[in-house]
Design a protein around this motif. Sequence first.
Motif, PDB file in Angstrom:
ATOM      1  N   SER A  41       0.752  -1.423   0.185  1.00 53.95           N
ATOM      2  CA  SER A  41      -0.278  -0.049   0.347  1.00 53.95           C
ATOM      3  C   SER A  41       0.897   0.886   0.182  1.00 53.95           C
ATOM      4  O   SER A  41       2.381   0.912   0.191  1.00 53.95           O
ATOM      5  CB  SER A  41      -0.302   0.374   1.340  1.00 53.95           C
ATOM      6  OG  SER A  41      -0.118   0.147   2.428  1.00 53.95           O
ATOM      7  N   LEU A  42      -0.147   2.465  -0.367  1.00 54.15           N
ATOM      8  CA  LEU A  42       1.131   3.521   0.228  1.00 54.15           C
ATOM      9  C   LEU A  42       1.553   3.873   1.641  1.00 54.15           C
ATOM     10  O   LEU A  42       2.857   4.037   1.015  1.00 54.15           O
ATOM     11  CB  LEU A  42       0.076   4.776  -0.543  1.00 54.15           C
ATOM     12  CG  LEU A  42       0.818   6.007  -0.249  1.00 54.15           C
ATOM     13  CD1 LEU A  42       1.907   6.172  -1.351  1.00 54.15           C
ATOM     14  CD2 LEU A  42      -0.717   7.711  -0.522  1.00 54.15           C
ATOM     15  N   ASN A  43       0.622   3.473   2.234  1.00 54.11           N
ATOM     16  CA  ASN A  43       1.553   3.401   3.684  1.00 54.11           C
ATOM     17  C   ASN A  43       2.557   2.684   3.786  1.00 54.11           C
ATOM     18  O   ASN A  43       3.817   2.365   4.274  1.00 54.11           O
ATOM     19  CB  ASN A  43       0.391   2.974   4.635  1.00 54.11           C
ATOM     20  CG  ASN A  43      -0.500   4.486   5.071  1.00 54.11           C
ATOM     21  OD1 ASN A  43      -0.224   5.357   5.096  1.00 54.11           O
ATOM     22  ND2 ASN A  43      -1.840   4.401   5.533  1.00 54.11           N
ATOM     23  N   ASP A  44       2.637   1.474   3.399  1.00 51.38           N
ATOM     24  CA  ASP A  44       3.738   0.529   2.900  1.00 51.38           C
ATOM     25  C   ASP A  44       4.828   0.920   2.769  1.00 51.38           C
ATOM     26  O   ASP A  44       6.392   0.877   3.269  1.00 51.38           O
ATOM     27  CB  ASP A  44       3.564  -0.684   2.761  1.00 51.38           C
ATOM     28  CG  ASP A  44       2.378  -1.662   3.353  1.00 51.38           C
ATOM     29  OD1 ASP A  44       2.426  -1.605   4.856  1.00 51.38           O
ATOM     30  OD2 ASP A  44       1.720  -2.757   2.746  1.00 51.38           O
ATOM     31  N   CYS A  45       4.886   2.081   1.717  1.00 51.33           N
ATOM     32  CA  CYS A  45       5.781   2.558   0.870  1.00 51.33           C
ATOM     33  C   CYS A  45       6.876   4.022   2.005  1.00 51.33           C
ATOM     34  O   CYS A  45       7.798   4.513   1.315  1.00 51.33           O
ATOM     35  CB  CYS A  45       5.780   2.688  -0.388  1.00 51.33           C
ATOM     36  SG  CYS A  45       5.594   1.180  -0.839  1.00 51.33           S
ATOM     37  N   LEU A  46       5.791   4.475   2.344  1.00 57.02           N
ATOM     38  CA  LEU A  46       6.069   5.716   3.633  1.00 57.02           C
ATOM     39  C   LEU A  46       6.494   5.290   4.797  1.00 57.02           C
ATOM     40  O   LEU A  46       6.455   4.306   5.394  1.00 57.02           O
ATOM     41  CB  LEU A  46       4.951   6.671   3.850  1.00 57.02           C
ATOM     42  CG  LEU A  46       4.349   6.752   2.609  1.00 57.02           C
ATOM     43  CD1 LEU A  46       2.813   7.895   3.006  1.00 57.02           C
ATOM     44  CD2 LEU A  46       5.094   7.786   1.598  1.00 57.02           C
ATOM     45  N   TYR A  47       7.641   5.993   5.416  1.00 54.57           N
ATOM     46  CA  TYR A  47       8.374   5.871   6.745  1.00 54.57           C
ATOM     47  C   TYR A  47       7.306   6.942   7.348  1.00 54.57           C
ATOM     48  O   TYR A  47       7.316   8.439   7.081  1.00 54.57           O
ATOM     49  CB  TYR A  47       9.524   6.600   6.315  1.00 54.57           C
ATOM     50  CG  TYR A  47      10.174   6.648   8.100  1.00 54.57           C
ATOM     51  CD1 TYR A  47      10.592   5.227   8.438  1.00 54.57           C
ATOM     52  CD2 TYR A  47      10.879   7.731   7.962  1.00 54.57           C
ATOM     53  CE1 TYR A  47      11.212   5.172   9.533  1.00 54.57           C
ATOM     54  CE2 TYR A  47      12.062   7.786   9.586  1.00 54.57           C
ATOM     55  CZ  TYR A  47      12.083   6.374  10.518  1.00 54.57           C
ATOM     56  OH  TYR A  47      12.496   5.970  11.954  1.00 54.57           O
ATOM     57  N   SER A  48       7.447   6.372   8.577  1.00 56.58           N
ATOM     58  CA  SER A  48       5.854   6.962   9.518  1.00 56.58           C
ATOM     59  C   SER A  48       6.907   8.127  10.271  1.00 56.58           C
ATOM     60  O   SER A  48       6.394   9.197  10.471  1.00 56.58           O
ATOM     61  CB  SER A  48       5.038   6.217  10.112  1.00 56.58           C
ATOM     62  OG  SER A  48       6.097   5.455  10.711  1.00 56.58           O
ATOM     63  N   GLY A  49       7.960   8.464  10.839  1.00 59.70           N
ATOM     64  CA  GLY A  49       9.277   9.061  11.009  1.00 59.70           C
ATOM     65  C   GLY A  49       9.275   8.584  12.601  1.00 59.70           C
ATOM     66  O   GLY A  49       8.156   7.987  12.951  1.00 59.70           O
ATOM     67  N   PRO A  50       9.940   9.635  13.384  1.00 57.49           N
ATOM     68  CA  PRO A  50       9.439   9.477  14.883  1.00 57.49           C
ATOM     69  C   PRO A  50       8.935   9.502  15.384  1.00 57.49           C
ATOM     70  O   PRO A  50       8.106  11.444  14.817  1.00 57.49           O
ATOM     71  CB  PRO A  50      11.470  10.248  14.593  1.00 57.49           C
ATOM     72  CG  PRO A  50      11.929  10.881  14.017  1.00 57.49           C
ATOM     73  CD  PRO A  50      10.552  10.140  12.816  1.00 57.49           C
ATOM     74  N   SER A  51       7.968   9.575  16.585  1.00 56.10           N
ATOM     75  CA  SER A  51       7.035   9.918  17.034  1.00 56.10           C
ATOM     76  C   SER A  51       7.464  11.187  17.728  1.00 56.10           C
ATOM     77  O   SER A  51       8.889  11.073  18.843  1.00 56.10           O
ATOM     78  CB  SER A  51       6.515   8.726  17.912  1.00 56.10           C
ATOM     79  OG  SER A  51       5.641   9.656  19.009  1.00 56.10           O
TER      80      SER A  51
END
Length: 197
Positions: free
Chosen positions: A107-117
Amino acid sequence: MSDSKFAEDPIQQLWTLESVGIVDQDMSPEDKFVLEEFKNSISMVEGRYEIIKEQLSLGFIETVPEEDQNRTNVHYLPHLPVIKDSTTTPIRIVFDASARMDKQAPSLNDCLYSGPSLTSHLTDLLLKFRLDPFAVSADISKAFLRVGLQPRDRDYTRFIWLKDLNNEKDLQAYRFRSVLFGATCSPFLLSQLATSL
């Protein structure tokens, strides 16, 4: 528990448990890289760090230009309406950045890095509320849409819209000019922007 670094020093262990949420978290090299990338690529454009016409007029989305229609390295987002009993926003469009074409496709979310919290710990928030006599809470209207998306990333946020309900072949391709709610990286981008201002 014997392999714990605090096994020999119970006082240190007690102090660490007492300060849960107060100590700074170490960032991984990947988190540091993403943070630097964010700082190097951020810029203020057109004053922005409901339905389609409104989003188009506000500059949150744009039509896909004719010369970009046949690009191959793109991603289309599925969407659906959410209807609620509200006078301000009775119909809201929800984009699914977690949708997959099939079980093996990312998915698009699988390809994006969520970044540090960057979300504050509960203990930090409670202490901040006790420092001053007044506390203020706010909600920014369309907060994620107020953070612009780099032109090189816009083709991954395309979606198709039916322009005329009476003509099912009258379709228009749009793409986001802003980060969208539902993308895994959006909370990081918004909170980093808020803390860097």
